[in-house]
Design a protein around this motif. Structure first.
Motif, mmCIF file in Angstrom:
data_model
loop_
_atom_site.group_PDB
_atom_site.id
_atom_site.type_symbol
_atom_site.label_atom_id
_atom_site.label_comp_id
_atom_site.label_asym_id
_atom_site.label_seq_id
_atom_site.Cartn_x
_atom_site.Cartn_y
_atom_site.Cartn_z
ATOM 1 N N PHE A 19 0.821 -1.208 0.000
ATOM 2 C CA PHE A 19 0.000 0.000 0.000
ATOM 3 C C PHE A 19 0.853 1.256 0.000
ATOM 4 O O PHE A 19 2.069 1.209 0.167
ATOM 5 C CB PHE A 19 -0.922 0.003 1.219
ATOM 6 N N GLN A 20 0.167 2.387 -0.160
ATOM 7 C CA GLN A 20 0.847 3.669 -0.105
ATOM 8 C C GLN A 20 1.508 3.850 1.253
ATOM 9 O O GLN A 20 0.916 3.498 2.271
ATOM 10 C CB GLN A 20 -0.197 4.767 -0.300
ATOM 11 N N PHE A 21 2.679 4.430 1.274
ATOM 12 C CA PHE A 21 3.444 4.623 2.508
ATOM 13 C C PHE A 21 3.438 3.363 3.373
ATOM 14 O O PHE A 21 2.983 3.388 4.514
ATOM 15 C CB PHE A 21 2.908 5.822 3.296
ATOM 16 N N THR B 200 4.332 2.743 7.290
ATOM 17 C CA THR B 200 3.510 2.970 8.484
ATOM 18 C C THR B 200 2.961 1.663 9.068
ATOM 19 O O THR B 200 2.404 1.675 10.152
ATOM 20 C CB THR B 200 2.305 3.880 8.167
#
Lengths: 265, 287
Positions: free
Chosen positions: B91-93, B96
């Motif tokens: 996923f994006q980033f 995290t």
């Protein structure tokens, strides 16, 4: 974890209805009065009156009915529990005995259970109506104004109210983040099902990153506020001044007199 | 290997009160799975991220089908966990999502969930770290929270890679990376394709797309507007403008420098190819 998407806690639904236009202080005070009234009276007739009143408010707020009612959904188990406990544990006139466990259903229990659940539903609906028709900014403005007398006793009202606004503001953000993290961990084979121990353990890959990002967000926010020279409440003016209009006086008068009448009788 | 992930007439809209009634995805039909690098591009809000969440059944289409091989992934008998082992979503980033106390443990999370033996897990972790250019000796015992952002992202990607999926789907893998890390990532992607993986990349960076993609899928307002080779896609300036995308900077530069483009540079869109062609040209003319 379907409830993540169901929660509409503190959600604001913009509009231009009579209820939307009322002064937030009026709404806040009225809700407080309603809640007091709901909690002190046991008469079914009062509850019926409040149900009608709630429907009238929903109608005049021009909100979609389903949107308002959705707020009740997360609490459905609480209602079942309330009814269940009251129905079986209140002594009184016997209506029916469950054949297997010798559980007794009483007339008093049934009425009490219903009264308590209707009360809960009404409390939740009224609270939801307040936040649905009042933007968080209006709400906190109202709170700050109403709490301002406490400043004399060195209560940091502005700071308290600001913290409240911020937590309201970040509920949807954190829910979104939780959903995103859940997707990411599921894609790595994590499972959020199973028995209680497995579930508690499976929550770690979700909660830990969520906490980290919440703290980082808080840090960023503090920095952003600092760099925009935020100094707190003293001498701070607001862009919108809250002004009572005639409708507000009328509503407040009606609400307060009905509360008085209710207390007296 | 043939295409094994098929989307057929897929539509998606969000449900619930207050949700927009417009389709986020509208009648998308496409096939993926061949050993190639596919770029999914489009403006913000064109439905790219929503689309890739359908690949492993994280979202359920409002209508239309997703097939894995010949199985409908929303059929009752289909186990999605199988799919999620074969198709790795990043996923994006992704940095995290790290949560373990050491890099090696975090990367091992996926393989462990697959129920592998400790020896196999160990081997996969080392392989994934090497593929992501993380020296196991240096990184394995460090806390993921004390790494640089670029390193964190590589650890997170290694965590998906360690599950050894056939297909890897990246959502905005280069967002927020410095130019050097972007270059490094382009290298890594090329190596993954060479190793036989199917790669899907959602990206805003046309330069990056031009550098790595063998095939381009363009979305605009939830509709599929192009599915084919990148050269033709970037040649059609009008369509690019219509769907709000830019051309790769190399093409822009070539246009300003010399118009029309010299024959030996025709169809070149990536800097690497450009370099090779120029070198060859210089060599041939003994410049």
């Amino acid at each position: 974890m379907a409830f993540l998407t169901d929660i509409s806690l503190g959600q604001y639904y913009p509009g231009d209805s009579f209820v939307h236009r009322l002064d937030p202080r009026t709404k806040l005070l009225s809700i407080l009065c309603f809640m007091t009234a709901l909690l002190i009276s046991f008469e079914p007739i009062v509850l019926i009156g409040f149900s009608i009143l709630t429907l009238v408010i929903i109608a005049s707020s021009q909100l979609p009915l389903a949107l308002v009612l959705r707020n009740v959904r997360p609490f459905i188990w609480l209602f079942f529990l309330t009814i269940f406990v009251h129905v079986f544990l209140t002594p009184g006139r016997l209506l029916y005995t469950m054949p297997l466990m010798s559980l007794k259903i009483t007339y008093e229990g049934l009425t009490l259970g219903l009264i308590y659940s209707v009360r809960l539903v009404l409390l939740i609906l009224l609270a939801a109506l307040l936040t649905l028709t009042t933007s968080p900014i209006e709400l906190t403005d109202a709170l700050e104004r109403m709490l301002s007398p406490l400043k004399r006793f060195k209560v940091p009202t502005h700071e308290v109210v600001m913290m409240l606004t911020l937590s309201l503001r970040f509920i949807p953000t954190l829910l979104e983040e939780a959903q995103r993290l859940k997707n990411a961990q599921v894609s790595r084979g994590a499972s959020f099902e199973g028995n209680v121990v497995q579930r508690i353990r499976s929550i770690v890959p979700l909660i830990l990153p969520l906490f980290i990002s919440a703290f980082r967000r808080a840090d960023d926010l503090a920095l952003a506020m600092d760099s925009r020279c935020y100094t707190g409440g003293e001498g701070r003016t607001s862009f919108r001044k809250l002004v009572f209009k005639s409708a507000d006086y009328l509503v407040l008068l009606a609400v307060l007199t009905s509360l008085m009448l209710l207390i007296i009788f | 290997m043939d295409n094994y992930l098929h989307l057929k007439h897929l539509c998606f809209k969000y449900t619930g009160i207050g949700a927009s009634t417009q389709d986020v995805l509208n009648n998308i039909t496409l096939s993926l799975g061949v050993n190639e690098c596919v770029a999914i591009i489009g403006q913000s809000g064109s439905g790219k991220t929503t689309l890739i969440q359908h690949f492993t059944g994280l979202l359920k289409p409002s209508s239309g089908y997703v097939f894995y091989g010949d199985q409908d992934i929303w059929a009752k008998s289909f186990r999605k966990s199988v799919l999620r082992k074969k198709i790795g979503l990043v996923f994006q980033f992704p940095e995290t999502q790290l949560f373990e106390e050491s890099v090696a443990k975090d990367i091992a999370f996926g393989p462990k969930n697959m129920g592998l033996q400790q020896v196999d897990i160990e081997q996969r972790v080392v392989e994934a770290m090497q593929a992501m250019e993380l020296d196991p000796a240096l990184f394995r015992n460090r806390s993921p929270f004390h790494l640089s952002e670029g390193e964190k992202r590589r650890v997170a990607i290694a965590g998906v890679l360690a599950m050894q999926p056939d297909m890897l789907v990246f959502d905005e893998p280069t967002a927020g990376l410095d130019p050097k890390s972007v270059q490094r990532f382009a290298m890594i992607v090329r190596r993954l394709v060479e190793a036989g993986k199917a790669i899907v990349i959602v990206s805003h960076s046309m330069d990056f797309v031009a550098e790595v993609a063998d095939r381009v899928i363009a979305l605009h307002a939830g509709k599929l507007v192009y599915d084919g080779n990148p050269c033709d896609f970037f040649a059609d300036i009008k369509r690019l403008r219509d769907i709000g995308l830019e051309r790769p900077s190399l093409l822009e530069a070539l246009d300003t420098w010399h118009r029309p483009v010299p024959p030996f540079l025709q169809g070149v869109i990536s800097f690497q190819e450009f370099q090779n062609k120029i070198k060859k040209f210089a060599h041939f003319h003994e410049l």
